[in-house]
Design a protein around this motif. Structure first.
Motif, PDB file in Angstrom:
ATOM      1  N   PHE A  85      51.631  35.602  38.775  1.00 15.31           N
ATOM      2  CA  PHE A  85      52.427  36.717  39.264  1.00 15.31           C
ATOM      3  C   PHE A  85      53.624  37.020  38.375  1.00 15.31           C
ATOM      4  CE2 PHE A  85      50.580  34.920  43.227  1.00 15.31           C
ATOM      5  CZ  PHE A  85      49.772  35.997  43.547  1.00 15.31           C
ATOM      6  N   MET A  86      54.114  36.019  37.648  1.00 16.80           N
ATOM      7  CA  MET A  86      55.329  36.219  36.867  1.00 16.80           C
ATOM      8  C   MET A  86      55.190  35.833  35.400  1.00 16.80           C
ATOM      9  SD  MET A  86      58.242  34.824  39.559  1.00 16.80           S
ATOM     10  CE  MET A  86      59.543  35.046  38.360  1.00 16.80           C
ATOM     11  N   ARG A  87      54.315  34.910  35.091  1.00 17.31           N
ATOM     12  CA  ARG A  87      54.239  34.373  33.731  1.00 17.31           C
ATOM     13  C   ARG A  87      53.163  35.090  32.925  1.00 17.31           C
ATOM     14  NH1 ARG A  87      53.260  28.169  34.206  1.00 17.31           N
ATOM     15  NH2 ARG A  87      53.936  28.200  32.017  1.00 17.31           N
ATOM     16  N   GLY A  88      53.423  35.217  31.624  1.00 21.93           N
ATOM     17  CA  GLY A  88      52.457  35.818  30.732  1.00 21.93           C
ATOM     18  C   GLY A  88      51.457  34.795  30.211  1.00 21.93           C
ATOM     19  N   GLU A  89      50.351  35.296  29.661  1.00 19.33           N
ATOM     20  CA  GLU A  89      49.288  34.407  29.190  1.00 19.33           C
ATOM     21  C   GLU A  89      49.772  33.494  28.078  1.00 19.33           C
ATOM     22  OE1 GLU A  89      44.604  34.612  27.846  1.00 19.33           O
ATOM     23  OE2 GLU A  89      45.831  36.445  27.789  1.00 19.33           O
ATOM     24  N   ALA A  90      50.518  34.023  27.113  1.00 22.74           N
ATOM     25  CA  ALA A  90      50.975  33.196  25.994  1.00 22.74           C
ATOM     26  C   ALA A  90      51.851  32.049  26.495  1.00 22.74           C
ATOM     27  CB  ALA A  90      51.731  34.056  24.980  1.00 22.74           C
ATOM     28  N   ALA A 153      46.139  44.088  45.553  1.00 21.55           N
ATOM     29  CA  ALA A 153      45.596  43.938  44.205  1.00 21.55           C
ATOM     30  C   ALA A 153      45.128  42.509  43.968  1.00 21.55           C
ATOM     31  CB  ALA A 153      46.650  44.330  43.173  1.00 21.55           C
ATOM     32  N   PHE A 154      45.905  41.548  44.441  1.00 18.00           N
ATOM     33  CA  PHE A 154      45.554  40.131  44.319  1.00 18.00           C
ATOM     34  C   PHE A 154      44.272  39.829  45.085  1.00 18.00           C
ATOM     35  CE2 PHE A 154      46.446  35.827  46.313  1.00 18.00           C
ATOM     36  CZ  PHE A 154      46.024  35.086  45.219  1.00 18.00           C
ATOM     37  N   ALA A 155      44.172  40.311  46.315  1.00 15.81           N
ATOM     38  CA  ALA A 155      42.982  40.068  47.128  1.00 15.81           C
ATOM     39  C   ALA A 155      41.747  40.715  46.507  1.00 15.81           C
ATOM     40  CB  ALA A 155      43.202  40.599  48.545  1.00 15.81           C
ATOM     41  N   ASP A 156      41.897  41.930  45.987  1.00 13.65           N
ATOM     42  CA  ASP A 156      40.765  42.610  45.347  1.00 13.65           C
ATOM     43  C   ASP A 156      40.261  41.816  44.143  1.00 13.65           C
ATOM     44  OD1 ASP A 156      40.874  44.635  47.190  1.00 13.65           O
ATOM     45  OD2 ASP A 156      41.938  46.043  45.880  1.00 13.65           O
ATOM     46  N   TYR A 157      41.194  41.278  43.367  1.00 16.62           N
ATOM     47  CA  TYR A 157      40.788  40.502  42.190  1.00 16.62           C
ATOM     48  C   TYR A 157      39.997  39.261  42.594  1.00 16.62           C
ATOM     49  CZ  TYR A 157      40.840  37.857  37.891  1.00 16.62           C
ATOM     50  OH  TYR A 157      40.443  37.136  36.781  1.00 16.62           O
ATOM     51  N   LEU A 158      40.489  38.554  43.595  1.00 17.83           N
ATOM     52  CA  LEU A 158      39.778  37.357  44.048  1.00 17.83           C
ATOM     53  C   LEU A 158      38.399  37.710  44.578  1.00 17.83           C
ATOM     54  CD1 LEU A 158      42.563  35.313  45.874  1.00 17.83           C
ATOM     55  CD2 LEU A 158      41.683  34.986  43.564  1.00 17.83           C
ATOM     56  N   ASP A 159      38.301  38.785  45.328  1.00 21.53           N
ATOM     57  CA  ASP A 159      37.013  39.169  45.899  1.00 21.53           C
ATOM     58  C   ASP A 159      35.997  39.475  44.802  1.00 21.53           C
ATOM     59  OD1 ASP A 159      35.842  39.252  48.422  1.00 21.53           O
ATOM     60  OD2 ASP A 159      35.942  41.440  48.511  1.00 21.53           O
ATOM     61  N   GLU A 160      36.469  39.959  43.677  1.00 24.57           N
ATOM     62  CA  GLU A 160      35.578  40.307  42.576  1.00 24.57           C
ATOM     63  C   GLU A 160      35.262  39.125  41.666  1.00 24.57           C
ATOM     64  OE1 GLU A 160      37.510  43.443  40.486  1.00 24.57           O
ATOM     65  OE2 GLU A 160      37.451  44.838  42.176  1.00 24.57           O
ATOM     66  N   ASN A 161      36.139  38.103  41.635  1.00 24.52           N
ATOM     67  CA  ASN A 161      36.015  37.081  40.596  1.00 24.52           C
ATOM     68  C   ASN A 161      35.988  35.632  41.078  1.00 24.52           C
ATOM     69  OD1 ASN A 161      36.404  38.723  37.914  1.00 24.52           O
ATOM     70  ND2 ASN A 161      38.003  39.465  39.297  1.00 24.52           N
ATOM     71  N   ALA A 162      36.320  35.372  42.329  1.00 21.29           N
ATOM     72  CA  ALA A 162      36.442  33.980  42.771  1.00 21.29           C
ATOM     73  C   ALA A 162      35.109  33.317  43.083  1.00 21.29           C
ATOM     74  CB  ALA A 162      37.347  33.899  43.996  1.00 21.29           C
ATOM     75  N   SER A 163      34.055  34.117  43.293  1.00 18.22           N
ATOM     76  CA  SER A 163      32.789  33.551  43.740  1.00 18.22           C
ATOM     77  C   SER A 163      32.241  32.525  42.761  1.00 18.22           C
ATOM     78  CB  SER A 163      31.760  34.671  43.936  1.00 18.22           C
ATOM     79  OG  SER A 163      30.543  34.148  44.423  1.00 18.22           O
ATOM     80  N   GLY A 164      32.102  31.294  43.233  1.00 12.82           N
ATOM     81  CA  GLY A 164      31.507  30.229  42.445  1.00 12.82           C
ATOM     82  C   GLY A 164      32.391  29.668  41.357  1.00 12.82           C
TER      83      GLY A 164
END
Length: 284
Positions: A85-90, A153-164
């Protein structure tokens, strides 16, 4: 069969002492709260476990060298999704590199999908957009956020990517801070309750990191009671220096298989091979 539909295999945590406590790993569809004092090891645990699960899938021979455990790679999560939520990838990758050895870091970074919600998090606050811009991953421009509502937005991302898959949430502390000025505390709790329920359908593993010192005891209990399991990380005073400690709290669906006692505590340390638990120095 999709990864979300695979059943019958536990997910190893990648730390041999803890996996032995759980009889080889935790059931698929488990959500775990990593709750601790600042610097006591919750983040390092998440890095190390995620790296080892990635290694078990991509390089089972090396995983066996590290853990002395055999795994069935095809039955394990394929990806690690790291949500911040706050930190960047690098920033996160630099932190991982400082904790993990080269093989562990390569296993994790090559199989990790990073999702940065700093745009949604800082939107409509006093923080200038130019401060956030450099931290964005480039996957989404500032003007192209998925949803003005951070939780949606967070919930939508999990619904699309958390499976398995394995999902590391860095961190619930950020949501707690946002509840002081922006987000509704009740909505955060409802979203987490929905996450716990959906995790059973996703059939993967969820880690949520939380700095317990940012919450009142009642608030911490409200969050902790939602998750399937909780790992506590704390500092204790030793003879000459402070020592990291870890213990397993309540754990629905796995307590019956655990060896030892629920309140056993383990001395821990962060070494060149990440977070490690001392089996020899286990205390009550």
């Amino acid at each position: 069969m999709s990864h979300g539909e695979e059943t019958g295999h536990d997910i190893p945590l990648g730390l041999s002492t803890l996996d032995s406590v759980f009889g080889g790993g935790v059931p698929r569809g488990t959500s775990i709260l990593l709750s601790g004092e600042v610097g006591a090891g919750a983040g390092e645990f998440a890095y190390t476990s995620a790296a080892m699960v990635s290694m078990a899938r991509s390089d089972p021979e090396t995983f066996e060298i590290y853990t002395d455990a055999d795994v069935e790679p095809a039955s394990l999560p394929e990806e690690v999704h790291y949500v911040s939520f706050m930190r960047g990838e690098a920033d996160v990758l630099d932190d991982m590199r400082s904790v993990l050895d080269d093989r562990m870091y390569e296993s994790l970074s090559s199989n990790m999908v990073f999702e940065d919600f700093s745009d949604e998090y800082f939107r409509n606050t006093v923080v200038p957009r130019s401060w956030v811009d450099e931290e964005l991953t480039g996957l989404r421009n500032l003007g192209e956020a998925k949803d003005d509502n951070l939780l949606s937005a967070f919930a939508d991302y999990l619904d699309e990517n958390a499976s398995g898959n394995v999902v590391v949430i860095d961190s619930l502390t950020s949501l707690v801070r946002a509840s002081r000025y922006r987000l509704d505390w009740g909505e955060i709790l409802v979203m987490l309750a929905g996450l716990q329920r959906a995790t059973k359908r996703w059939n993967g593993l969820i880690y949520a990191v939380l700095d317990k010192d940012t919450l009142e005891p009642r608030e911490h209990q409200e969050i902790a009671s939602i998750f399937d399991g909780i790992f506590h990380f704390e500092w204790v005073e030793g003879d000459t220096e402070r020592q990291r400690m870890m213990y397993v709290g309540s754990f629905r669906g796995a307590m019956g298989r655990m060896t030892g006692h629920e309140d056993d505590k383990y001395e821990t340390e962060v070494t060149e091979e990440g977070f490690e638990i001392s089996n020899i120095r286990k205390i009550k």
